[in-house]
Design a protein around this motif. Structure first.
Motif, PDB file in Angstrom:
ATOM      1  N   SER A 184      62.278 -39.089  46.854  1.00 42.43           N
ATOM      2  CA  SER A 184      61.961 -37.847  46.155  1.00 42.43           C
ATOM      3  C   SER A 184      62.550 -36.655  46.896  1.00 42.43           C
ATOM      4  O   SER A 184      63.120 -35.745  46.282  1.00 42.43           O
ATOM      5  N   ARG A 185      62.461 -36.658  48.234  1.00 42.62           N
ATOM      6  CA  ARG A 185      63.056 -35.570  49.011  1.00 42.62           C
ATOM      7  C   ARG A 185      64.589 -35.618  48.910  1.00 42.62           C
ATOM      8  O   ARG A 185      65.257 -34.592  48.840  1.00 42.62           O
TER       9      ARG A 185
ATOM     10  N   TYR B 200      66.391 -36.793  46.436  1.00 45.71           N
ATOM     11  CA  TYR B 200      66.851 -36.337  45.126  1.00 45.71           C
ATOM     12  C   TYR B 200      66.737 -34.822  45.013  1.00 45.71           C
ATOM     13  O   TYR B 200      67.610 -34.164  44.443  1.00 45.71           O
ATOM     14  N   THR B 201      65.671 -34.257  45.564  1.00 46.69           N
ATOM     15  CA  THR B 201      65.527 -32.799  45.548  1.00 46.69           C
ATOM     16  C   THR B 201      66.670 -32.132  46.305  1.00 46.69           C
ATOM     17  O   THR B 201      67.260 -31.144  45.839  1.00 46.69           O
TER      18      THR B 201
ATOM     19  N   ARG C 147      70.011 -32.474  44.300  1.00 48.05           N
ATOM     20  CA  ARG C 147      70.116 -31.503  43.210  1.00 48.05           C
ATOM     21  C   ARG C 147      70.455 -30.111  43.756  1.00 48.05           C
ATOM     22  O   ARG C 147      71.301 -29.406  43.203  1.00 48.05           O
TER      23      ARG C 147
END
Length: 565
Positions: A281-282, A284-285, A288
């Motif tokens: 999750s980190r 992918y953040t 982006r």
């Protein structure tokens, strides 16, 4: 030679008594020295230097005047040259213990070509000025050398050229992911349909570069411009999930939920040593953000994306979520009794799924509330009581009492747990009896008691008997016997008409407690009590003398228990 020696001695102020004893020169050598001195620019007085012919005014008579130098001037010049030459060539006398006055050191003179230096400096300064002001002119329309605009190198470009270069490079944009072991993975802009929709701020960035500061201004060389980009989020997510670093981390996390355990009121993780996985999750953040910012690359190590297993975001969030749930404490009270729901119970209702979502079992919470209701529900249950006749009786059935709303309480309990709340409460009820719920017997001090066997009625208010009377109950021989149980008075009504199969009877005081059964006046009866009810009883109601019915009607309230046995 005597005249030359005198000149040398006079020049040295008699500091060297007899130079001839140390320096011996032939007449031919002296003539060479004199000739050299006469022709040297450095040793001839400026007033006697013959200027170059091309610098003369062209007057030949003036030039000829310099040819008639008398012999005396030549001799004087020669003697001065000899003196200077001797002074320069006299070696330093050896130290013999004599004082410096007797044996002084000759002084050395170093002459710099200041004229040439000055000319060179002037030329250099001129070149610098030309270069600087040429740069001022050039950088009035171009970006400074070394200029970077949002990671795009724009040295020596105009605004238009810089915008064109940014657009051109965006068409071939590639984002590099740097991993451990010098491994790299790449995401091409074309793979995610990346487009540069708009570029803002390039002209503003140029306006911040004063052309006069093109040499010294370092701060304006690195500026941000606004690039509005778009891309397919779904494609990026799919690509990110299938990168080697993500696949390897998922494989390492496989079965991690099995390492979660509950102990001492909290959940823990059996940790695998080392930060060996990436937090997707980190990751992918950050991915982006990097693409939106049009950065060239990202280092997983530098971004701190390698974490321990318990620090993987989804698992960490799941652990925090479960620990929040088991921190809840719900205490149900019933008189002096309590029923507590805390982490030791709640953890049995939680499931950590393979995708790190947490499930609070609806069936198990509903099952707990169902068992809890048995401690509270009295509607239809059996009660022991002391009758007005003094005997202990057991009464069951009816609709008076306490009844837990199990569906509503199950939802309330779940909400308390999910919020991690600490509360003290009673459950949600469908029905409530009068007064405070006690440990067992829930009949308040105000109630109506009806004995079918005795054909009598008693009315107690706040524990005191305020009314009693003979009655006539339902006719059991015709199947109309009055139902037994503990009922709640539903309402009371004046001048009602009672209707049933084959009858329609008006009454002055109507107080129903069980469907069509109720307490009311019966002015058509001339007697009450005894065994009248057997064969001559009502359709199920409790018939009262009119005066008793009027007194009861004026005192009783809806909800009052009516105990029939």
């Amino acid at each position: 030679m005597d005249k030359k020696d005198d000149l040398v001695a006079e020049e040295q102020n008699d500091t060297i008594p007899d130079a001839r004893t140390d320096i011996k020169m032939t007449d031919e050598e002296i003539n060479d020295v004199v000739s050299s001195a006469v022709n040297s620019e450095d040793n001839i007085d400026a007033g006697t230097i013959l200027p170059p012919e091309e610098e003369l005014s062209g007057d030949e008579d003036d030039f000829d005047d310099f040819s008639d130098i008398n012999e005396e001037n030549k001799d004087n010049l020669a003697e001065e040259a000899v003196t200077e030459s001797v002074a320069e060539e006299v070696p330093e006398p050896e130290k013999t213990g004599e004082s410096e006055e007797q044996n002084p050191k000759p002084k050395k003179h170093i002459k710099l070509p200041w004229g040439k230096i000055g000319i060179g400096a002037g030329i250099l300064a001129g070149l610098c000025a030309i270069t600087y002001f040429g740069g001022v002119w050039y950088y009035s329309t171009h970006f400074y050398p070394g200029t970077t605009l949002s990671n795009f190198k724009c040295s020596n470009l105009t605004v238009e050229q810089a915008e064109e270069k940014i657009r051109s490079e965006m068409e071939n944009y590639t984002y590099t992911i740097k991993e451990r072991g010098n491994k790299e993975e790449h995401i091409a802009g074309s793979d995610i349909d990346l487009q540069c929709a708009e570029i803002n701020g390039v002209a503003e960035a140029k306006s911040k570069q004063n052309p006069f500061g093109w040499v010294t201004d370092m701060t304006a060389r690195n500026q941000k411009v606004e690039l509005i980009v778009s891309y397919d989020e779904d494609k990026l997510y799919q690509i990110a999930e299938n990168l080697d670093c993500a696949v390897e981390s998922r494989a390492a996390m496989d079965g991690a939920t099995a390492g979660v355990y509950y102990e001492n009121g909290a959940y823990h993780m059996k940790e695998v040593e080392g930060k060996n996985i990436i937090s997707f999750s980190r990751f992918y953040t950050a991915l982006r953000a990097g693409i939106y910012g049009t950065y060239a690359d990202m280092s997983l190590e530098d971004e701190g994306l390698y974490v321990a297993m318990a620090e993987e975001d989804k698992l960490k969030q799941a652990l925090a979520e479960m620990n929040k749930y088991v921190s809840a404490s719900i205490t149900y009270t019933k008189g002096s009794q309590t029923f507590v729901v805390n982490g030791d119970t709640i953890n049995q209702w939680l499931t950590l799924n393979p995708d790190y979502t947490v499930t609070l079992s609806s069936d198990l919470t509903a099952g707990y509330v169902k068992e809890l209701a048995k401690q509270y529900d009295t509607v239809g249950g059996w009660r022991e009581m002391t009758s007005s006749a003094g005997s202990v009786i057991t009464v069951g059935g009816g609709d008076y009492g306490w009844l837990v709303n199990q569906a509503a309480e199950t939802e309330a309990l779940r909400n308390h747990i999910l919020a991690g709340e600490t509360v003290v409460k009673e459950p949600e009820y469908k029905k409530k009896g009068l007064g405070t719920r006690g440990d067992g017997y829930d009949i308040p001090n105000t109630y109506v008691e009806v004995s079918i066997a005795a054909q009598k009625m008693w009315y107690y208010k706040d524990g005191a008997l305020v009314l009693s009377s003979n009655v006539v109950t339902g006719n059991p021989l015709q199947g109309n016997g009055t139902h037994t149980g503990v009922f709640a008075l539903k309402y009371k009504e004046r001048n009602a008409t009672l209707k049933g199969e084959g009858y329609e009877t008006p009454v002055s005081y109507w107080m129903p407690f069980n469907g069509g059964e109720g307490l009311h006046d019966a002015n058509w009866r001339g007697a009450f009590g005894g065994s009248i009810y057997r064969g001559g009883g009502s359709h199920g109601c409790v018939n009262l003398p009119p005066s008793v019915a009027a007194s009861l009607f004026s005192s009783i309230s809806p909800g009052t228990p009516v105990i029939v046995y």
